[in-house]
Write a protein that holds these residues in place. Structure first.
Motif, short mmCIF file in Angstrom:
data_model
loop_
_atom_site.label_atom_id
_atom_site.label_comp_id
_atom_site.label_asym_id
_atom_site.label_seq_id
_atom_site.Cartn_x
_atom_site.Cartn_y
_atom_site.Cartn_z
N PHE A 44 -48.81 53.90 15.90
CA PHE A 44 -47.83 53.16 15.11
C PHE A 44 -46.82 54.10 14.46
N VAL A 45 -47.30 55.23 13.94
CA VAL A 45 -46.38 56.18 13.30
C VAL A 45 -45.38 56.69 14.33
N ILE A 46 -45.86 56.97 15.55
CA ILE A 46 -44.95 57.45 16.61
C ILE A 46 -43.94 56.35 16.95
N MET A 47 -44.40 55.09 17.09
CA MET A 47 -43.48 54.01 17.45
C MET A 47 -42.44 53.75 16.36
N ILE A 48 -42.88 53.81 15.10
CA ILE A 48 -41.93 53.59 13.99
C ILE A 48 -40.88 54.70 13.98
N THR A 49 -41.32 55.93 14.25
CA THR A 49 -40.39 57.06 14.27
C THR A 49 -39.37 56.88 15.39
N ILE A 50 -39.85 56.49 16.59
CA ILE A 50 -38.94 56.28 17.72
C ILE A 50 -37.98 55.14 17.41
N ALA A 51 -38.50 54.02 16.86
CA ALA A 51 -37.65 52.87 16.55
C ALA A 51 -36.58 53.24 15.53
N GLY A 52 -36.97 53.98 14.51
CA GLY A 52 -36.05 54.32 13.43
C GLY A 52 -35.02 55.35 13.83
N ALA A 54 -34.58 56.98 17.22
CA ALA A 54 -33.97 56.94 18.55
C ALA A 54 -33.30 55.61 18.82
N LEU A 55 -33.91 54.49 18.41
CA LEU A 55 -33.34 53.18 18.71
C LEU A 55 -32.49 52.64 17.57
N GLY A 56 -32.53 53.29 16.41
CA GLY A 56 -31.69 52.85 15.29
C GLY A 56 -32.11 51.53 14.67
N ILE A 57 -33.38 51.13 14.86
CA ILE A 57 -33.86 49.89 14.24
C ILE A 57 -34.36 50.22 12.84
N GLN A 58 -33.66 49.69 11.84
CA GLN A 58 -34.04 50.06 10.48
C GLN A 58 -34.10 48.85 9.58
N VAL A 59 -34.90 48.95 8.58
CA VAL A 59 -35.03 47.88 7.60
C VAL A 59 -33.79 47.90 6.71
N PRO A 60 -33.20 46.71 6.47
CA PRO A 60 -32.03 46.71 5.58
C PRO A 60 -32.42 47.21 4.19
N THR A 61 -31.60 48.07 3.65
CA THR A 61 -31.94 48.64 2.37
C THR A 61 -30.97 48.18 1.29
N ASP A 62 -31.33 48.42 0.10
CA ASP A 62 -30.48 48.11 -1.04
C ASP A 62 -29.31 49.09 -1.04
N GLU A 63 -28.10 48.57 -0.75
CA GLU A 63 -26.94 49.45 -0.61
C GLU A 63 -26.21 49.64 -1.92
N GLY A 64 -26.66 48.99 -2.94
CA GLY A 64 -25.98 49.14 -4.21
C GLY A 64 -26.18 47.91 -5.07
N ARG A 65 -25.61 47.98 -6.25
CA ARG A 65 -25.74 46.88 -7.21
C ARG A 65 -24.38 46.31 -7.51
#
Ligand code: CUA
Length: 180
Positions: A44-52, A54-65
């Motif tokens: 899972f750690v390897i797959m999350i690293t590849i997704a984040g 190499a594939l650019g799949i990321q969880v939307p983050t708080d970009e500001g207030r």
């Protein structure tokens, strides 16, 4: 008493650490399940690293207030809509969600565009999910959300609110049109 004598000749056997070593017994089946569990974690750690990375799949983050009370008076939220960054290539959209609509409700970009979606809410918690893309984020009052997608296929992409926000939730949607 004489039959007790040999024990006192072997004081090392009474060392508690030696006892512990001898008494830990792991069943072979359990050992295998421990190995499989660790294997899954590593996988899972390897797959999350590849997704984040190499594939650019990321969880939307708080970009500001942002203060929800200033949305109507302060840029960029007082003028929601499309911004052309690089004509024909790169765009940004500022989207204000409020019960029960998105502003803007209709967006049009040329095919091949990379579009960055910025969104915030003027009242309660909403969602923003865009059909056929990885754009799927919470839209929260006070917080700015951001995700991007590239549109290589012309067509109509619907976006919907996917967070129950009241009686009009079901009609809270819009359309992004990708033109040739
Ligand atoms: Cu907005 Cu549901």
């Amino acid at each position: 008493m004489s039959d007790q004598a040999p024990k006192s000749d072997e004081p090392l056997d009474d060392d508690p650490q030696d006892d512990a070593k001898q008494h830990i017994h792991i069943d072979p089946y359990e050992k295998n399940w421990i190995r499989i569990s660790i294997g899954f974690l590593v996988f899972f750690v390897i797959m999350i690293t590849i997704a984040g990375l190499a594939l650019g799949i990321q969880v939307p983050t708080d970009e500001g207030r942002v203060d929800p009370n200033t949305l109507d008076t302060a840029l960029p939220w007082s003028e929601p809509g499309l911004r052309e960054i690089v004509p024909g290539e790169e765009y940004e959209v500022y989207i204000v969600a409020r019960r029960f609509s998105f502003d803007p409700r209709e967006i049009t970009v040329p095919v091949g565009s990379k579009v960055t979606f910025w969104a915030t809410s003027a009242d309660v918690q909403h969602g923003f999910a865009l059909d056929g893309t990885n754009v799927n984020m919470m839209v929260i009052p006070g917080q700015v959300s951001r995700l991007a997608a590239t549109f290589d296929e012309p067509g109509e992409y619907n976006f919907i609110c996917h967070e129950y926000c009241g009686l009009g939730h079901a009609v809270m949607y819009g359309t992004l049109t990708v033109e040739k």
